[in-house]
Motif scaffolding. Structure first.
Motif, PDB file in Angstrom:
ATOM      1  N   ALA A   1      57.814 -36.911 -53.609  1.00 49.10           N
ATOM      2  CA  ALA A   1      57.418 -38.238 -52.829  1.00 49.10           C
ATOM      3  C   ALA A   1      57.596 -39.578 -53.792  1.00 49.10           C
ATOM      4  O   ALA A   1      57.179 -40.609 -53.245  1.00 49.10           O
ATOM      5  CB  ALA A   1      55.769 -37.867 -53.031  1.00 49.10           C
ATOM      6  N   ALA A   2      58.139 -39.370 -54.924  1.00 49.76           N
ATOM      7  CA  ALA A   2      58.241 -40.656 -55.715  1.00 49.76           C
ATOM      8  C   ALA A   2      59.204 -41.630 -55.072  1.00 49.76           C
ATOM      9  O   ALA A   2      60.300 -41.087 -54.655  1.00 49.76           O
ATOM     10  CB  ALA A   2      58.773 -40.139 -57.278  1.00 49.76           C
ATOM     11  N   PRO A   3      59.123 -42.854 -55.296  1.00 50.34           N
ATOM     12  CA  PRO A   3      59.973 -43.859 -55.163  1.00 50.34           C
ATOM     13  C   PRO A   3      61.230 -43.518 -55.981  1.00 50.34           C
ATOM     14  O   PRO A   3      61.101 -43.164 -56.990  1.00 50.34           O
ATOM     15  CB  PRO A   3      59.365 -45.189 -55.179  1.00 50.34           C
ATOM     16  CG  PRO A   3      57.943 -44.862 -55.180  1.00 50.34           C
ATOM     17  CD  PRO A   3      57.940 -43.550 -55.506  1.00 50.34           C
ATOM     18  N   PRO A   4      62.595 -44.087 -55.534  1.00 50.06           N
ATOM     19  CA  PRO A   4      63.666 -43.898 -56.274  1.00 50.06           C
ATOM     20  C   PRO A   4      63.703 -44.212 -57.762  1.00 50.06           C
ATOM     21  O   PRO A   4      64.159 -43.486 -58.626  1.00 50.06           O
ATOM     22  CB  PRO A   4      64.878 -44.414 -55.369  1.00 50.06           C
ATOM     23  CG  PRO A   4      64.360 -44.184 -54.056  1.00 50.06           C
ATOM     24  CD  PRO A   4      62.753 -44.729 -53.899  1.00 50.06           C
ATOM     25  N   GLY A   5      62.788 -45.474 -57.723  1.00 47.71           N
ATOM     26  CA  GLY A   5      62.832 -45.895 -59.201  1.00 47.71           C
ATOM     27  C   GLY A   5      61.810 -45.144 -60.196  1.00 47.71           C
ATOM     28  O   GLY A   5      62.088 -45.490 -61.197  1.00 47.71           O
ATOM     29  N   TRP A   6      61.279 -44.256 -59.490  1.00 51.53           N
ATOM     30  CA  TRP A   6      60.326 -43.330 -60.565  1.00 51.53           C
ATOM     31  C   TRP A   6      60.925 -41.929 -60.766  1.00 51.53           C
ATOM     32  O   TRP A   6      60.146 -41.059 -61.575  1.00 51.53           O
ATOM     33  CB  TRP A   6      58.973 -43.253 -59.657  1.00 51.53           C
ATOM     34  CG  TRP A   6      58.359 -44.284 -59.927  1.00 51.53           C
ATOM     35  CD1 TRP A   6      58.034 -45.551 -59.311  1.00 51.53           C
ATOM     36  CD2 TRP A   6      57.275 -44.596 -61.061  1.00 51.53           C
ATOM     37  NE1 TRP A   6      57.208 -46.413 -59.550  1.00 51.53           N
ATOM     38  CE2 TRP A   6      56.718 -45.712 -60.974  1.00 51.53           C
ATOM     39  CE3 TRP A   6      56.942 -43.740 -62.196  1.00 51.53           C
ATOM     40  CZ2 TRP A   6      55.747 -46.344 -62.020  1.00 51.53           C
ATOM     41  CZ3 TRP A   6      55.865 -44.319 -62.964  1.00 51.53           C
ATOM     42  CH2 TRP A   6      55.336 -45.531 -62.867  1.00 51.53           C
TER      43      TRP A   6
ATOM     44  N   LEU B   1      69.177 -34.969 -66.034  1.00 48.61           N
ATOM     45  CA  LEU B   1      69.918 -36.129 -66.458  1.00 48.61           C
ATOM     46  C   LEU B   1      70.602 -36.756 -65.183  1.00 48.61           C
ATOM     47  O   LEU B   1      70.593 -38.004 -65.470  1.00 48.61           O
ATOM     48  CB  LEU B   1      70.952 -35.893 -67.608  1.00 48.61           C
ATOM     49  CG  LEU B   1      70.256 -35.319 -68.808  1.00 48.61           C
ATOM     50  CD1 LEU B   1      71.219 -35.154 -69.852  1.00 48.61           C
ATOM     51  CD2 LEU B   1      69.104 -36.297 -69.543  1.00 48.61           C
ATOM     52  N   LEU B   2      70.840 -36.210 -64.271  1.00 46.00           N
ATOM     53  CA  LEU B   2      71.423 -36.662 -63.075  1.00 46.00           C
ATOM     54  C   LEU B   2      70.475 -37.615 -62.282  1.00 46.00           C
ATOM     55  O   LEU B   2      71.045 -38.607 -61.513  1.00 46.00           O
ATOM     56  CB  LEU B   2      71.953 -35.598 -62.019  1.00 46.00           C
ATOM     57  CG  LEU B   2      73.123 -34.729 -62.692  1.00 46.00           C
ATOM     58  CD1 LEU B   2      73.416 -33.595 -61.661  1.00 46.00           C
ATOM     59  CD2 LEU B   2      74.322 -35.289 -63.151  1.00 46.00           C
ATOM     60  N   LEU B   3      69.250 -37.478 -62.498  1.00 48.98           N
ATOM     61  CA  LEU B   3      68.362 -38.174 -61.835  1.00 48.98           C
ATOM     62  C   LEU B   3      68.253 -39.640 -62.523  1.00 48.98           C
ATOM     63  O   LEU B   3      67.563 -40.636 -61.816  1.00 48.98           O
ATOM     64  CB  LEU B   3      66.988 -37.728 -62.173  1.00 48.98           C
ATOM     65  CG  LEU B   3      66.685 -36.163 -61.004  1.00 48.98           C
ATOM     66  CD1 LEU B   3      65.236 -35.664 -61.796  1.00 48.98           C
ATOM     67  CD2 LEU B   3      66.669 -36.743 -59.713  1.00 48.98           C
ATOM     68  N   LEU B   4      68.692 -39.934 -63.686  1.00 44.93           N
ATOM     69  CA  LEU B   4      68.876 -41.115 -64.329  1.00 44.93           C
ATOM     70  C   LEU B   4      69.790 -41.906 -63.682  1.00 44.93           C
ATOM     71  O   LEU B   4      70.061 -43.259 -64.001  1.00 44.93           O
ATOM     72  CB  LEU B   4      69.047 -40.918 -65.801  1.00 44.93           C
ATOM     73  CG  LEU B   4      68.008 -40.045 -66.467  1.00 44.93           C
ATOM     74  CD1 LEU B   4      68.308 -39.997 -67.971  1.00 44.93           C
ATOM     75  CD2 LEU B   4      66.598 -40.684 -66.381  1.00 44.93           C
ATOM     76  N   LEU B   5      71.081 -41.442 -63.028  1.00 48.65           N
ATOM     77  CA  LEU B   5      72.034 -42.092 -62.287  1.00 48.65           C
ATOM     78  C   LEU B   5      71.482 -42.972 -61.188  1.00 48.65           C
ATOM     79  O   LEU B   5      70.732 -42.473 -60.445  1.00 48.65           O
ATOM     80  CB  LEU B   5      73.122 -41.259 -61.742  1.00 48.65           C
ATOM     81  CG  LEU B   5      73.614 -40.418 -62.946  1.00 48.65           C
ATOM     82  CD1 LEU B   5      74.946 -39.599 -62.457  1.00 48.65           C
ATOM     83  CD2 LEU B   5      74.493 -41.173 -64.173  1.00 48.65           C
ATOM     84  N   PRO B   6      72.015 -44.064 -60.913  1.00 45.58           N
ATOM     85  CA  PRO B   6      71.646 -44.740 -59.742  1.00 45.58           C
ATOM     86  C   PRO B   6      71.878 -44.062 -58.403  1.00 45.58           C
ATOM     87  O   PRO B   6      72.860 -43.407 -58.402  1.00 45.58           O
ATOM     88  CB  PRO B   6      72.485 -46.078 -59.550  1.00 45.58           C
ATOM     89  CG  PRO B   6      73.038 -46.332 -61.127  1.00 45.58           C
ATOM     90  CD  PRO B   6      72.913 -44.843 -61.691  1.00 45.58           C
ATOM     91  N   GLY B   7      70.972 -43.776 -57.378  1.00 41.75           N
ATOM     92  CA  GLY B   7      71.099 -42.798 -56.340  1.00 41.75           C
ATOM     93  C   GLY B   7      71.391 -41.268 -56.819  1.00 41.75           C
ATOM     94  O   GLY B   7      72.178 -40.730 -56.117  1.00 41.75           O
ATOM     95  N   GLY B   8      70.518 -41.002 -57.948  1.00 40.18           N
ATOM     96  CA  GLY B   8      70.781 -39.582 -58.579  1.00 40.18           C
ATOM     97  C   GLY B   8      70.098 -38.473 -57.863  1.00 40.18           C
ATOM     98  O   GLY B   8      70.783 -37.269 -58.182  1.00 40.18           O
TER      99      GLY B   8
END
Length: 233
Positions: free
Chosen positions: A78-83, A210-217
């Motif tokens: 449920a989190a927005p991409p920025g979270w 760590l892939l979640l830290l990439l833009p569009g991860g």
């Protein structure tokens, strides 16, 4: 702390420990994987005296770990991409917590069958839920149904395989009690293949968040956990 007293927050009647006590409690015959030896253990060992001297039990740490894992799964959904960076932080807190609860159980001589079972539930919850949660997150973002279906399939396959493996383990232990250890031994090739698979799983799950830290991860993370759980798992 005065002689015979307790420092603030310390459980009465419980001896204080230091990091040296934690490291002396290990069975040095067991060799953990590199990420555990060089990252998980050093941080866990440094933090163990803080929690032990304040009266934390292994089961309390496991409960905290399970709560963090549930929170990470909810954020994937449920989190927005920025979270999504928060999922990475929560996962690594769970990773360190896994080292902590083992230390607490060993130092307090508090290991139990329930504790081992509960620890296993906490270990597996996020691994099992990750592909499904990431698939739901992608489905919410893109309206594509296949990530939801693929994530659910990977979670089901891993859960089924884990349950079957545990049942076979109990059966093997029962058979050994009846007739002694089996004479069958794995060949070198099969042992090497299982060892390689374990390394891929352990190291893969350490790197995947760590892939979640990439833009569009999120899509990259989804593919990583889908392969880890749906294939290696």
């Amino acid at each position: 702390m005065t002689e015979g007293g307790n420092s603030a927050g310390q459980k009465p009647g419980r001896r204080r420990i230091t990091r040296a006590d934690v490291e002396a409690s290990f069975n040095n015959q067991v060799r953990n994987m590199a990420i555990v030896r060089h990252i998980g253990r050093p941080i866990g060992n440094a933090l163990t005296p803080f929690f032990f001297n304040r009266g934390w039990t292994a089961n309390q740490m496991t409960t905290l770990r399970l709560g963090l894992a549930i929170g990470a799964a909810v954020l994937l959904i449920a989190a927005p991409p920025g979270w999504l960076w928060a999922v990475t932080g929560l996962y690594f807190c769970c990773f360190i917590g896994d080292c902590l609860d083992g230390n607490l159980a060993r130092l307090s001589d508090g290991a139990s069958y329930w504790g081992k079972f509960y620890d296993g539930v906490a270990d597996r919850f996020f691994y099992t839920a990750a592909p499904l949660a990431a698939g739901i997150g992608l489905w919410r973002e893109t309206d594509l149904v296949w990530p939801l279906m693929a994530g659910a399939a990977a979670a089901l396959v891993f859960t089924y395989n884990d349950l079957i493996s545990n049942r076979l383990q109990f059966f093997r232990l029962w058979m050994e009690q009846q007739s002694g250890p089996a004479s069958y031994r794995k060949g070198k090739f099969l042992s090497a293949l299982e060892n390689l698979n374990d390394r891929i799983m352990t190291n893969g799950f350490f790197v995947a968040p760590l892939l979640l830290l990439l833009p569009g991860g999120l899509p990259w993370y989804f593919w990583a956990v889908l392969l880890l759980q749906g294939v290696c798992g």
